[in-house]
Design an enzyme around this catalytic site. Structure first.
Site: not given
Lengths: 209, 269
Positions: A84, A186, A188
């Site tokens: 990001c 993202h 994650e």
């Protein structure tokens, strides 16, 4: 089997814990570091972050990360992943919070998504198109990832683009040059696809079986 | 293409997941971590947890839950965030900047705030400046009475003199990243969303709108996705109470070729 020394850079912006959690899920205990001093000890460095470009660069400088991260461009056995804002900071210049220079690791600029029709920020799940297969994002990892951003990376060289995504216009959502990788989405927060991508990153440099 | 999100909302009360009806009637449903396992398996688009405890203490007292007693909301949040590989929004009882900071540092990606924004509108820009706009979801409760939509806060107890539309535009201008609209009169009633009101607000703002309140069947989700410009549809009870409802909603919408993420992206590992 993942055997790496993993650092997560803390620039005081964003949810570091979730990056650490996904590493832990993959059996890797990542260290959160808040100064550039010991970055040399790590084989894999992750630069996450959300927030403004200028603030991000200011925090990187204050915590002595800028020089350390610049060394990465010359090293082949260590790997850097920006997520990001972390990816955006690899650019030469950004315009969020005023014009400011970035790390200059992958040539390009970071500019606001300008659209009359669309909602900004671009928030939610969007599918990525793989332009250049790498160990980080092989073809099987095409699919939907979670995005949340108002600015996009405009790379100078097409060859640095690993994947693109469409939000009115096509934009680069994964880039790399040598041992440096950046993703706008993202991983994650992107379930199995994102976890698989993180595993690929942590396995970079490991002998292939 | 950007997908319309389908978001389960989980209400936490004293450390347990509960069902809510018109903001009043609460029934215990169980342990938050068990729920999370299922939502992970189904690759939910995002999760919203709302803490509606009034007493301020938490106690997972039932031993059939196989969870250690967790003494505070933040501990529960930490436990959730360790296993939550999807966007995680946390709300309820947030009063000030320190609460937000605590919640974000314990693993949430965003906060949803309602009453505190009415009581202290400056909090909006304070959060946006420190954590970024993407971090702040402004919760807007609306109650329809005699065909007029009223803006409500303070857990359904206080009526604002602003209209929901005015307030939505104001929170956007002050820096909120998303808007979560909940229809109080439809909460837990399962008789469909307030399509007209949702669309009115979604057309007026440029930030994403999450519609909540009234989901009872797949058709209700279909209506929001096809008849409004909302970016996401959220629901509580249907996902917690009806077996595999999340998967069913996702599958049916996907098969109707609506723009949603398939409920399961296989192909890896």
């Amino acid at each position: 089997m993942i055997k790496s020394q993993v650092a997560i850079i803390d620039i005081g912006m964003g949810n570091l814990q979730s990056v650490k959690n996904v590493c832990a899920h993959l059996g890797v205990s990542a260290h959160i570091v808040n100064t550039g001093m010991h970055l040399n000890d790590y084989s894999h460095v992750i630069l996450p972050g959300v927030g403004s470009f200028s603030q991000g660069m200011q925090n990187l400088r204050e915590r002595d990360f800028e020089m350390e991260l610049n060394h990465f461009a010359n090293e082949s056995n260590r790997f850097l992943l920006g997520i990001c804002l972390g990816m955006q900071l690899f650019a030469d210049v950004g315009f969020e919070g005023g014009r400011s220079s970035g790390l200059g690791l992958i040539p390009g600029q970071v500019k606001r998504i300008e659209s009359e029709q669309l909602r900004v920020p671009h928030v939610g799940w969007n599918d990525i198109r793989i332009k250049k297969e790498t160990l980080l994002i092989p073809k099987q990892l095409a699919g939907d990832y979670y995005f949340v951003h108002s600015y996009t990376y405009l790379p100078e060289e097409n060859d640095d683009v690993l994947a693109t995504c469409e939000y009115e216009n096509e934009f680069a959502c994964a880039i790399s040059r040598d041992n440096i990788y950046g993703v706008q989405f993202h991983p994650e927060k992107s379930h199995d696809l994102g976890i698989a991508m993180m595993r690929n990153f942590l396995n970079l440099g490991a002998p292939t079986s | 293409m950007l997908k319309k999100r389908i978001i389960p909302v989980l209400f936490l009360k004293n450390g347990l997941i509960v069902r809510s009806e018109r903001f009043e009637d609460f029934r215990e449903l169980g342990d938050p971590l068990h729920q999370l396992d299922r939502l992970n398996d189904w690759q939910a688009d995002e999760l919203i947890y709302i803490d509606i405890s009034r007493e301020g203490t938490h106690d997972l007292k039932r031993d059939d839950m196989k969870v250690k007693s967790m003494s505070s909301t933040l501990e529960i949040l930490t436990a959730i965030s360790k296993k939550c590989f999807m966007p995680l929004t946390f709300g309820g009882r947030i009063k000030n900047y320190d609460d937000v900071n605590n919640i974000i540092s314990h693993g949430a990606d965003k906060v949803v705030i309602n009453s505190a924004l009415h009581e202290n509108p400056a909090l909006i820009s304070q959060i946006a400046d420190s954590f970024g706009s993407q971090c702040l979801v402004a919760g807007i409760d609306v109650r329809r009475e005699a065909d007029v939509h009223h803006l409500i806060y303070n857990q359904g107890n206080t009526r604002s003199n602003k209209s929901p539309l005015e307030w939505a535009m104001q929170v956007q201008d002050m820096g909120a990243g998303e808007i979560f609209i909940n229809s109080i009169d439809r909460d837990g009633m399962a008789d469909g969303f307030d399509i007209e009101m949702i669309e009115q607000i979604a057309l007026a703002v440029k930030i994403p709108v999450i519609a909540c309140g009234g989901a009872g069947q797949v058709d209700d989700f279909y209506d929001v996705v096809t008849k409004t410009h909302a970016s996401a549809v959220a629901a509580g009870n249907i996902f917690n109470f009806t077996e595999s409802a999340y998967v069913r909603v996702k599958q049916e919408l996907y098969e109707l070729k609506l723009c949603v993420k398939p409920y399961r992206q296989v192909n890896v590992i």
